[in-house]
Design a protein around this motif. Structure first.
Motif, PDB file in Angstrom:
ATOM      1  N   UNK A   3      30.911 -25.267 -23.402  1.00 49.99           N
ATOM      2  CA  UNK A   3      30.325 -26.375 -22.662  1.00 49.99           C
ATOM      3  C   UNK A   3      30.188 -27.533 -23.647  1.00 49.99           C
ATOM      4  N   UNK A  15      28.618 -31.291 -24.059  1.00 51.86           N
ATOM      5  CA  UNK A  15      27.710 -32.276 -23.474  1.00 51.86           C
ATOM      6  C   UNK A  15      27.982 -33.617 -24.131  1.00 51.86           C
ATOM      7  N   UNK A  74      41.538 -34.015 -26.211  1.00 49.02           N
ATOM      8  CA  UNK A  74      41.414 -33.090 -27.343  1.00 49.02           C
ATOM      9  C   UNK A  74      41.188 -31.651 -26.853  1.00 49.02           C
ATOM     10  N   UNK A  88      44.408 -30.312 -25.856  1.00 48.56           N
ATOM     11  CA  UNK A  88      45.233 -30.092 -27.039  1.00 48.56           C
ATOM     12  C   UNK A  88      44.885 -28.771 -27.732  1.00 48.56           C
ATOM     13  N   UNK A 144      41.005 -21.701 -30.762  1.00 48.10           N
ATOM     14  CA  UNK A 144      40.241 -22.314 -31.830  1.00 48.10           C
ATOM     15  C   UNK A 144      38.910 -22.805 -31.281  1.00 48.10           C
ATOM     16  N   UNK A 147      33.663 -26.209 -31.486  1.00 47.91           N
ATOM     17  CA  UNK A 147      32.430 -26.707 -32.114  1.00 47.91           C
ATOM     18  C   UNK A 147      32.714 -27.925 -32.989  1.00 47.91           C
ATOM     19  N   UNK A 148      33.972 -28.028 -33.421  1.00 45.27           N
ATOM     20  CA  UNK A 148      34.349 -29.161 -34.252  1.00 45.27           C
ATOM     21  C   UNK A 148      34.201 -30.486 -33.502  1.00 45.27           C
ATOM     22  N   UNK A 149      34.161 -30.435 -32.178  1.00 44.13           N
ATOM     23  CA  UNK A 149      33.959 -31.678 -31.430  1.00 44.13           C
ATOM     24  C   UNK A 149      32.593 -32.306 -31.738  1.00 44.13           C
ATOM     25  N   UNK A 150      31.686 -31.497 -32.264  1.00 47.72           N
ATOM     26  CA  UNK A 150      30.373 -32.022 -32.677  1.00 47.72           C
ATOM     27  C   UNK A 150      30.496 -33.221 -33.608  1.00 47.72           C
ATOM     28  N   UNK A 151      31.624 -33.312 -34.344  1.00 48.29           N
ATOM     29  CA  UNK A 151      31.770 -34.444 -35.265  1.00 48.29           C
ATOM     30  C   UNK A 151      32.083 -35.741 -34.547  1.00 48.29           C
ATOM     31  N   UNK A 152      32.417 -35.669 -33.272  1.00 46.38           N
ATOM     32  CA  UNK A 152      32.790 -36.895 -32.562  1.00 46.38           C
ATOM     33  C   UNK A 152      31.538 -37.666 -32.163  1.00 46.38           C
ATOM     34  N   UNK A 173      27.302 -34.919 -27.772  1.00 48.00           N
ATOM     35  CA  UNK A 173      25.926 -34.620 -28.142  1.00 48.00           C
ATOM     36  C   UNK A 173      25.763 -33.166 -28.542  1.00 48.00           C
ATOM     37  N   UNK A 202      28.264 -25.960 -26.687  1.00 41.55           N
ATOM     38  CA  UNK A 202      27.589 -24.669 -26.545  1.00 41.55           C
ATOM     39  C   UNK A 202      28.588 -23.587 -26.151  1.00 41.55           C
ATOM     40  N   UNK A 203      28.679 -22.515 -26.944  1.00 42.21           N
ATOM     41  CA  UNK A 203      29.565 -21.420 -26.556  1.00 42.21           C
ATOM     42  C   UNK A 203      29.002 -20.666 -25.353  1.00 42.21           C
TER      43      UNK A 203
END
Lengths: 337, 337, 337, 337
Positions: free
Chosen positions: D2, D4, D20, D23, D49, D52-57, D61, D64-65
């Protein structure tokens, strides 16, 4: 007190420490070890000023207290178990008590129904929050005095004794008027003004362990109750805060033998707060009984999914009935009733 | 809210969850994933009842909130930094403020001497406890109103503003009469009645982080102040409780950028409580300044070894002078005054 | 060692303790206090058997060590700061070093690009994992020796020194052949066999603090390196595990002054692991520099969102450039280069 | 997964996230909530893959797995309880097993005497450390292979099965040759290379919980064993590290129902390590049995005060006999033998 000096200090630095120890009312006793000088400061640590302040001195490496800091709650002071009379019940004696009921008092119907089912299953004390400490100001804060009146009604209808939480010094008398036991919650476990106000009502006090309270601090918070002339104190473990996130808190059942060893006061276990998950409550109750708890505090709600607070940790009446049936052999094995 | 269902549940079980979500006022949105069904419950989580209670249902695996629960303290609500006017000072602006003074107010001489030396070294606010929350009932509990009067005297003598701790709802008005900032201590950080009482005095409130308070809980405790119509709130990190025993607490300096990111309120750092050891205070103050703290709260005592409370963590006047001198280049590097 | 006896024990019980203390090679020294008898056991605690076992005796209340248990890493043993030569660099001297690079070595292109940008921004050492300890067996475990070869290539291309993690005793020689510094990760911080294997390669060792390692345990783990004849040890704080969930770990910056006080070895700070969030890394680096860190370990990736591991905590090249620019005034304020 | 998004982001920022997600191999599913946009990313989180790496964007916000990350150890994968055959014993079946013996193997006499008394009292498995992980390099490190030979001798003399700890990858074959169960200690619980080496011997593996290991991480460490084709895994709770200092660790008995719920593998409780104090072991064993543990691991020494390691937590033979007698009614109440 034991004062450890740093290696390689001058005679002058040593003498200065000895002088200060005497000034603060202790008698110093010097031991010269292989690597360090150690000073025993002889005197009653509970009535003299603490020597921990010597830690600020450059020549001092460590200061270690020797005595326990609690007196009245300690088993040293009162070797036999204390028992607490609550209406016609005795807590801390042979009988294991179960305190059960909803997290919050919501409606007359909800409370009376819960009271009936928990009584039928074997509970002797009804729990229910009228004043609720909520993490957010936008959550339901409890019915207040109206909730207390509903608890009174449920007591009259069922004969169950009542336990409810005290949140504010201003409410101490009002809450004491309705309840049989005053609960001090985890968030207020070191709200000493509230502890004193609760003690002064003369009602038995159940003191929950704070979320990150060391056992010594918990016993000292209990000391505030006994030191204010109220001997009817119970300690209630409800889980401590750790790094684990699977459960809401980590229920520390080792507190049962520890409190029994250090203190004469009864020990109560609250597995509902401890786990934050109804599915773990039954197993935790079994462990608590086997380890010697004097009472259990269990949240029960007719319909947990619609509870106004903490639904995830409340048992349904069916599950509570199952709990009470499954507990029986463990109560016998523990030599309780 | 996001609700994750367990694998392999029946259609009937899924429908029951959807029905309950609608009943509690949300609009359900179903996503069928590879291994599990996930339901988005659309609605404002801050005004509707929590769906976390669905955790009690056997077919539900997890319930995850999506929204932040705090509103008024959030930067979302107030994008610019808030500043707080305290007498002629502004906290949260360009100037870094240092609040310094003894742990406890002990005597007129002790307080006035400390006030003078901290002022001379550059502090703008005098701290000092008149009501002290002490772990043991046998420790010094503070001078009470007499202590407040001494603080007032020190203010008149030096022009420093005053910060002191509020311990009891009963004292809110009395403390507000004397102090410029009301401090809520770590042990009372979730004593919501006290927070409300402090907020209602209208005085600026400095809210310390509780010993085991998550950042979200701390922000929500602050929300109690703003929701009671007091916009002058500062957050003060003073160390959290961890497994480490070398220091009394673990000072979590990461709270500086985190609170700045989540909230508009000023951030204060208290390294004296954080370390519990005077020898670490200077380095911690440098870190705090470099990371963007708006103010520091530092304990200073003319003779720490004879302090009536917490001597081990109080700086001598000499060390405080050294601290203030050594901080200067870091204050400049941080673009502050 | 200090042994505290319980109150009200018999003479026979006291004598038995004294006899055992002598048997274990210490000389007992008795102090009779107000409430308890305290025995100082004189002898070198590091070479004699521990007396903590006396805790099992019914008449013993507490056993307290007096000495520090570490020797070679202690500042007592080596009062001056140690410096470590890594190729043409000196760690622990006047110059602050920045070790930067990707969490995992992924491809030649990724690594060389990162090496160039971090060098251009001012880093002197390239980090990159070839062997990765992953929580799940299904996650990317690193390129192994192929990754080491890429690191070597990047070193040749840029002149940067190399640091990479050692995971297995079997790889000690292979890793030592390629790297300039061997990193021992947090999960292996008390894997003493690995520490010994790393020490024996003769390469400088960077020892990360374990997730729940007390400072004393960390120093003792370092002692394994020095006791195996490798004097080139650095301690690296990377955050400890606490109850807080906003950050992945709680970076304990107080370890900088503490390790400096207790030990002569250089201190490195890893804010990427500490925070688990790139947005907090810059502030944490500023704090670390202000507090006296000798080096920083920072994760940088050309495109964090597509990183094969831990993307959330890696900086983009742009952000790393910003970090290096913003650090400059703090490096100067700290009197470093 | 998920994802957010932050409030008030642009359409372009939203589209970039969706692109992304595609991708990285997931199918995005957008939900527009009251305050935020939430995206469900549909796909198997264990084979794709991590997002969680999207957290850097900047526009994201939270991520969540949704899925559990463990497979082979999960009860989902294997609904029935697993049992483990150890010589002629079955662990995880109806019979409760007690593994008892000294912390360290010291001498033939010490080991044989202990083996006899624990067998006589009802233990079925002999524990004893031949390789010891010690906090300090100056403490006794175990007898090594000589200790393994003594264990073998004790097995032949008494018929007890053997459990001993594996410390080094280099010793995996040697230890497997002598022991019936390989123990992986708390400090090595995330030493994945050692877990793989232990798994590959084919011997049953007892995996202790790391000092600060979350339950999910513990299950994932166990996954390393099953994923390396060894199905004979037991989980052993031995206490976690918390702020409490009264006990050495906090024994988390809630792990019994939790591991039973999440996994099919047997659960063992080690109260000796958990408490670090012999006086608490009996009560903790009772709790463990009542809560459903499959086996207990208890330290017993003929003369704890003279033990070469961890004397404070080892039971005397007398106390162990008392434990076994007092456990009986609880074993019956739990429906075990």
């Amino acid at each position: 007190m034991i004062i450890v000096l740093k290696p390689n200090i001058s005679k002058r630095q040593e003498v200065a420490v000895l002088k200060e120890i005497r000034k603060l009312g202790y008698r110093p006793h010097v031991m010269r070890g292989v690597a360090r000088i150690v000073i025993g400061a002889i005197g009653d640590e509970r009535t003299h000023q603490s020597l921990e302040t010597l830690m600020t001195w450059p020549q001092v490496e460590n200061v270690m207290p020797v005595q326990r800091r609690y007196k009245l709650v300690s088993r040293e002071a009162h070797p036999a178990n204390s028992t607490i009379q609550v209406r016609n019940l005795v807590i801390g004696g042979k009988k294991l008590h179960v305190m059960a009921g909803p997290c919050s008092v919501e409606t007359e119907k909800q409370l009376l129904k819960t009271a009936e089912v928990v009584k039928a299953a074997g509970a002797t004390i009804l729990r229910g929050g009228a004043f609720k400490p909520r993490t957010s100001p936008y959550e339901f804060q409890g019915l207040g005095e109206k909730g207390l009146k509903l608890l009174d009604k449920a007591r009259k209808a069922t004969g169950l004794a009542i336990i409810t939480e005290l949140l504010s010094e201003h409410h101490a008398e009002m809450v004491a008027e309705y309840t049989d036991i005053i609960q001090i919650g985890a968030r207020n476990a070191q709200n000493f003004q509230l502890l004193i106000a609760a003690a002064k009502t003369g009602k038995p006090v159940l003191l929950k362990r704070g979320l990150s309270m060391k056992i010594e601090e918990w016993l000292l918070a209990g000391e505030y109750v006994l030191a204010n002339e109220n001997a009817n104190l119970m300690f209630c473990e409800r889980g401590i805060r750790t790094f684990e996130t699977y459960t809401r808190n980590t229920l520390d059942l080792s507190t049962i033998p520890i409190i029994k060893q250090e203190s004469h006061c009864p020990v109560v276990i609250d597995p509902s707060q401890g786990a934050g998950r109804a599915d773990l409550v039954i197993a935790m109750c079994k462990g608590a009984v086997a380890m010697g708890a004097d009472a259990l505090l269990v949240e029960v709600h007719p319909n947990p999914a619609e509870a106004w607070s903490d639904g995830a940790q409340q048992l349904t009446p069916e599950r509570f009935g199952k709990l009470m049936r499954e507990l029986r052999p463990f109560i016998q094995a523990a030599g309780r009733e």
